[in-house]
Design a protein around this motif. Structure first.
Motif, PDB file in Angstrom:
ATOM      1  N   MET A   1       0.571  -1.113  -0.153  1.00  0.00           N
ATOM      2  CA  MET A   1       0.091   0.578  -0.196  1.00  0.00           C
ATOM      3  C   MET A   1       0.214   1.567  -0.248  1.00  0.00           C
ATOM      4  N   HIS A   2       0.289   2.233  -0.599  1.00  0.00           N
ATOM      5  CA  HIS A   2       1.213   3.469  -0.528  1.00  0.00           C
ATOM      6  C   HIS A   2       0.581   4.214  -0.251  1.00  0.00           C
ATOM      7  N   LEU A   3       1.296   5.106   0.560  1.00  0.00           N
ATOM      8  CA  LEU A   3       0.648   6.305   1.502  1.00  0.00           C
ATOM      9  C   LEU A   3       1.692   7.611   1.009  1.00  0.00           C
ATOM     10  N   LYS A   4       1.036   9.051   0.556  1.00  0.00           N
ATOM     11  CA  LYS A   4       1.298   9.957   0.309  1.00  0.00           C
ATOM     12  C   LYS A   4       1.078  10.864   1.586  1.00  0.00           C
ATOM     13  N   GLY A   5       2.041  11.517   2.166  1.00  0.00           N
ATOM     14  CA  GLY A   5       1.245  13.377   3.087  1.00  0.00           C
ATOM     15  C   GLY A   5       0.797  12.349   4.322  1.00  0.00           C
TER      16      GLY A   5
ATOM     17  N   ILE B   1       1.558  -6.108   2.037  1.00  0.00           N
ATOM     18  CA  ILE B   1       0.933  -5.675   3.213  1.00  0.00           C
ATOM     19  C   ILE B   1       0.061  -7.415   2.201  1.00  0.00           C
ATOM     20  N   GLU B   2       0.365  -8.751   3.077  1.00  0.00           N
ATOM     21  CA  GLU B   2       0.095  -9.874   2.314  1.00  0.00           C
ATOM     22  C   GLU B   2      -1.715 -10.291   2.309  1.00  0.00           C
ATOM     23  N   VAL B   3      -1.144 -10.642   0.995  1.00  0.00           N
ATOM     24  CA  VAL B   3      -3.125 -11.160   0.252  1.00  0.00           C
ATOM     25  C   VAL B   3      -2.950 -12.354   0.024  1.00  0.00           C
ATOM     26  N   SER B   4      -1.677 -13.411   0.694  1.00  0.00           N
ATOM     27  CA  SER B   4      -1.935 -14.777  -0.062  1.00  0.00           C
ATOM     28  C   SER B   4      -3.270 -15.236   1.340  1.00  0.00           C
ATOM     29  N   GLY B   5      -4.257 -15.910   0.460  1.00  0.00           N
ATOM     30  CA  GLY B   5      -5.383 -16.590   1.992  1.00  0.00           C
ATOM     31  C   GLY B   5      -6.192 -16.314   1.799  1.00  0.00           C
ATOM     32  N   VAL B   6      -6.124 -14.650   1.986  1.00  0.00           N
ATOM     33  CA  VAL B   6      -7.637 -13.609   1.739  1.00  0.00           C
ATOM     34  C   VAL B   6      -8.692 -14.294   0.935  1.00  0.00           C
ATOM     35  N   VAL B   7      -8.186 -14.471  -0.474  1.00  0.00           N
ATOM     36  CA  VAL B   7      -9.221 -15.221  -1.191  1.00  0.00           C
ATOM     37  C   VAL B   7      -8.986 -16.528  -1.284  1.00  0.00           C
ATOM     38  N   PRO B   8     -10.314 -17.660  -1.027  1.00  0.00           N
ATOM     39  CA  PRO B   8     -10.659 -18.940  -1.217  1.00  0.00           C
ATOM     40  C   PRO B   8      -9.727 -19.666  -2.324  1.00  0.00           C
ATOM     41  N   ALA B   9      -9.267 -20.983  -2.340  1.00  0.00           N
ATOM     42  CA  ALA B   9      -8.715 -21.137  -3.909  1.00  0.00           C
ATOM     43  C   ALA B   9      -9.558 -22.163  -4.602  1.00  0.00           C
ATOM     44  N   GLN B  10     -10.029 -21.816  -3.613  1.00  0.00           N
ATOM     45  CA  GLN B  10     -12.566 -22.634  -4.441  1.00  0.00           C
ATOM     46  C   GLN B  10     -13.392 -21.843  -4.589  1.00  0.00           C
TER      47      GLN B  10
END
Length: 102
Positions: free
Chosen positions: A1-5, A31-40
């Motif tokens: 995630m990129h934050l400014k100011g 940000i770790e996104v693996s495991g957020v979306v189910p595999a099936q």
């Protein structure tokens, strides 16, 4: 995630007098996104399934699918039937005592 100011505020619950603010121009936070979306894809329950899918169901639970499909039609049709019935009953009802001669 990129934050400014932005700024980061930190405090310690054990020591309420300890509080720090750090301002930044830009910051990148991984940000770790693996495991957020189910595999099936999960199996949808009958109330969640589209009408077309319920009509085409040939699996072992086809009876439950048909019950859900007919339930979706039954309530609106019952509302229409009661509306027409009440309209006819309201037309036949007379106010007052004796029926009027024509």
């Amino acid at each position: 995630m990129h934050l400014k100011g932005g700024s980061t505020h930190e405090f310690d619950r054990a020591d309420p007098d300890h509080y720090s603010v750090t301002a930044f121009g830009q910051s990148d936070i991984p940000i770790e996104v693996s495991g957020v979306v189910p595999a099936q894809r999960r199996q949808l329950s009958n109330p969640e399934r589209p009408l077309r899918e319920l009509a085409r169901d040939k699996s072992a639970g086809w009876r439950e699918a048909r019950v859900e499909m007919y339930r979706r039609f039954a309530f609106p049709m019952a509302c229409l039937a009661f509306a027409f019935d009440r309209r006819a009953a309201g037309r036949a009802a007379r106010r007052g005592g004796a029926p009027q001669a024509r």
